[in-house]
Design an enzyme around this catalytic site. Structure first.
Site, short mmCIF file in Angstrom:
data_model
loop_
_atom_site.label_atom_id
_atom_site.label_comp_id
_atom_site.label_asym_id
_atom_site.label_seq_id
_atom_site.Cartn_x
_atom_site.Cartn_y
_atom_site.Cartn_z
N MET A 1 1.60 11.88 -14.39
CA MET A 1 2.33 10.89 -15.19
C MET A 1 3.21 11.61 -16.19
O MET A 1 2.84 11.83 -17.32
CB MET A 1 1.33 10.00 -15.92
CG MET A 1 0.22 9.53 -15.01
SD MET A 1 -0.62 8.10 -15.62
CE MET A 1 -1.60 8.83 -16.87
N ASP A 2 4.40 11.97 -15.76
CA ASP A 2 5.28 12.78 -16.58
C ASP A 2 6.47 11.96 -17.03
O ASP A 2 7.01 11.19 -16.25
CB ASP A 2 5.77 13.96 -15.72
CG ASP A 2 6.40 15.02 -16.55
OD1 ASP A 2 7.05 15.90 -15.97
OD2 ASP A 2 6.25 14.99 -17.78
#
Lengths: 286, 373
Positions: free
Chosen positions: A50-51
């Site tokens: 989850m960037d």
């Protein structure tokens, strides 16, 4: 079926006629889409990095922590799509050991957010148990702040009986911490067993096999990921599941994490279906 | 005294570069201070004009202490900003020293990134000598010299498609592969990339071995002429003894070459590397050399086969052949590497593609999990 439950849940939320109609339409379209895609092989395990939360907040000029909140909403909707699709295991990279190097207020914010969300999750436990989701928190839990750790352990215990789908949340995790720890545990086990066995079978006992190592890893309970999705367009692994993703498809959409939606899941699965034979061949070789 | 006040100002970060009293000496100060630790003698010689040994000793010690230990954050930050700004006025930034100045030490305390950051070059003399050469080559190709990766890993895939499609005999295929590798090695030497790892996953290990042996046999003199060091990693059980001898001879003879280090992966997979490191560690624990609680990332990294090189972890991995996966190559070492996937096959991959991949690498923003740098 999970999609029926989703429909019921969304029905409960909507009140007006038009919004209910659109909601129904949405669910039906999705179900149709998933049925079409099910004609090909569906991956068993998808992992998400989850960037891009902070970049999202900067882009929309929100306050600092709002990006992470938006990211949580995106996570919930993506989980819903994955489970409707039939993906059994979903792994998510929530917090890395390296992220402890960030600013302390940011770390505190993320920890508080996790605590709040786990508490919220515990409140809806009967719905979770109805869907059969088992939640596991993976990583060096001793490094987490105490309230988060306690809440995480409670959540793990409460959902331990469910077996339909798995959600693995990696907090305080890096692969380069997991692998030496697995070696350490395997050595401990080996030395513990050796004390009992004395001198018999010393030759065999000396070798630690791959099977032992994989059992001792945190991720030993689930099979290897089929797809690794990293949002925000960067193509690196950042010390996530290095051992387990040796033969998985890497997909890096340019969308930031809060902007991820159904189309990215669908595209990832289509890519997987296109390269399915190659990866099956690789898995057999290994 | 004026000199001591000047030194304390510089150390505490409030140095005013404008000359105050005697012009020549004051202007020369910043340049000498920045150049390196060994060049601080002129200050001391100036100080010793005072004929007071006590001041000489204390100032000497304070300079050594602040430069080598970097005690307090404030002085460190202050000295950094001053020195960096003055440095920029005088020198063009080189790709060795800007890293040292712009990345604060305190941020990598907890995590594993310390073992992954490629260590800075030890010799300052080398860097001064070749700085301009590298910069020229880099600028000519549209790249920045200071952001050049130290270790590039090449995963050469996509052989079989092109061989079958072109109906070439395998020898010709290997020849083309060797030529493209040589060209890439030449570019690496020019640009200052220190380590190049090569992995060709032929379906059968025998072919891999043949390819690697071909490379080393015919090119030993050329390698030593270009100051290239070769080492081979991977499972050596599959290699017959005669070839093993050739390999070890090549490794020994090129051991001291410093310009470029080519690591060839023959019969190598990332998982087998990790497993052999685990076995080695388990053996050490059994022998009592190592206590189980001492097993951590750094200890583990020493056991991997890439510890033969100065920069074990790739900064950039390029995979030809179009498949988007890591493919069981160097799993541990690729933890923070940028991955680049190219659709061409290994034989069509030429120097322009390599330069393009480097350009993409330089546009990326590497944070190693921490704050934006």
């Amino acid at each position: 079926m999970i999609s029926d439950h989703t429909r019921k849940m969304e029905e409960e939320k909507r009140s007006g006629v038009v919004s209910r109609f659109l909601g129904e339409l949405n669910i039906t379209v999705r179900r149709f889409l998933f049925r079409v895609m099910s004609s090909g092989p569906i991956p068993q395990h998808i992992a998400f990095i989850m960037d891009g939360n902070r970049r999202f907040a900067k882009k929309w000029k929100l306050e600092e922590g709002a990006g992470h909140k938006a990211g949580f909403l995106a996570l919930m909707s993506l989980l819903k799509y994955c489970y409707e699709m039939g993906v059994k295991y979903v792994t998510v990279y929530a917090f890395s050991l390296d992220n402890f190097n960030r600013r302390p207020d940011e770390v505190q914010y993320v920890m508080d957010l996790m605590h709040e969300k786990i508490e919220g999750f515990m409140k809806e436990l009967d719905m979770v148990n109805r869907y059969g989701i088992r939640v596991l928190f993976i990583g060096d839990l001793n490094r987490l702040y105490a309230p988060v750790r306690v809440a995480a352990e409670k959540a793990m215990e409460a959902t331990a009986k469910n077996t339909k789908t798995y959600l693995l949340v990696c907090v305080a995790y890096t692969s380069s911490h997991e692998i030496p720890r697995a070696v350490y545990e395997a050595c401990q086990e080996r030395s513990g067993r050796k004390d009992g066995k004395e001198e018999e079978e010393e030759e065999e006992e000396e070798l630690i096999k791959v099977v032992d190592l994989e059992k001792k890893m945190y991720m030993g309970v689930v099979p290897d990921p089929d797809i690794l999705v990293r949002s925000s367009g960067e193509t690196r692994l950042s010390n996530f599941l290095l051992w387990q993703t040796s033969n998985s498809l890497l997909y890096s959409p340019k969308a930031l994490w809060p902007e991820m939606g159904l189309r990215h899941v669908v595209w990832a699965i289509l890519k997987y279906q296109k390269n399915y034979h190659y990866f099956e061949k690789k898995k057999k070789q290994a | 005294m004026k000199e001591s006040a000047f030194i304390m100002q510089l150390v505490n970060g409030t140095h005013d570069p404008r000359p105050k009293t005697t012009n020549s000496r004051q202007v020369a100060e910043p340049e000498i201070l920045i150049r390196g630790y060994k060049h601080h003698k002129p200050i001391l010689s100036r100080v010793t004009d005072n004929h007071n040994p006590l001041i000489h000793i204390t100032l000497n010690l304070s300079i050594m202490v602040t430069f080598t230990l970097k005690i307090s954050a404030t002085s460190m930050i202050a000295s950094k900003t001053n020195i960096l700004s003055i440095y920029k006025l005088i020198h063009k930034p080189s790709y060795f020293t800007t890293n040292r100045f712009t990345k604060p030490y305190s941020s990598y305390g907890l995590a594993t990134t310390k073992s992954y950051k490629n260590a800075q070059s030890a010799s300052i003399a080398d860097e001064e000598r070749s700085m301009t050469e590298f910069e020229n080559h880099a600028l000519r190709n549209g790249l920045r010299a200071e952001a050049m990766p130290k270790h590039v890993a090449m995963f050469m895939d996509g052989h079989w498609k092109s061989i079958k499609a072109r109906d070439l005999p395998p020898e010709l295929g290997y020849g083309a592969g060797r030529r493209s590798l040589k060209e890439i090695a030449r570019i690496c030497c020019e640009l200052g990339i220190r380590v190049l790892s090569v992995y060709t996953n032929f379906p059968r290990p025998k072919e891999e071995v043949d390819f690697a042996i071909d490379m080393t046999k015919s090119d030993i003199e050329e390698l030593s002429r270009n100051d290239i060091r070769v080492s081979i990693i991977g499972n050596r059980n599959a290699i017959p003894d005669s070839l093993l001898e050739i390999i070890t001879r090549a490794e020994e003879s090129t051991k001291n070459n410093k310009t470029l280090h080519i690591i060839e992966a023959v019969n190598y997979t990332g998982r087998s590397d990790i497993i052999q490191a685990c076995k080695a560690l388990a053996g050490k624990v059994k022998d009592g050399e190592l206590h189980p609680t001492a097993i951590d990332e750094n200890v583990f990294q020493q056991e991997l086969e890439t510890n033969c090189s100065e920069f074990p972890n790739p900064d950039l991995m390029i995979r030809t052949g179009g498949k988007q996966s890591v493919g069981n190559f160097m799993l541990w070492q690729l933890a923070y590497s940028e991955l680049s996937f190219v659709d061409k096959s290994a034989f069509e991959f030429n120097s322009t593609d390599f330069i393009k991949a480097l350009q993409v690498y330089q546009s990326r923003h590497r944070r190693f999990g921490g704050n934006k740098i």
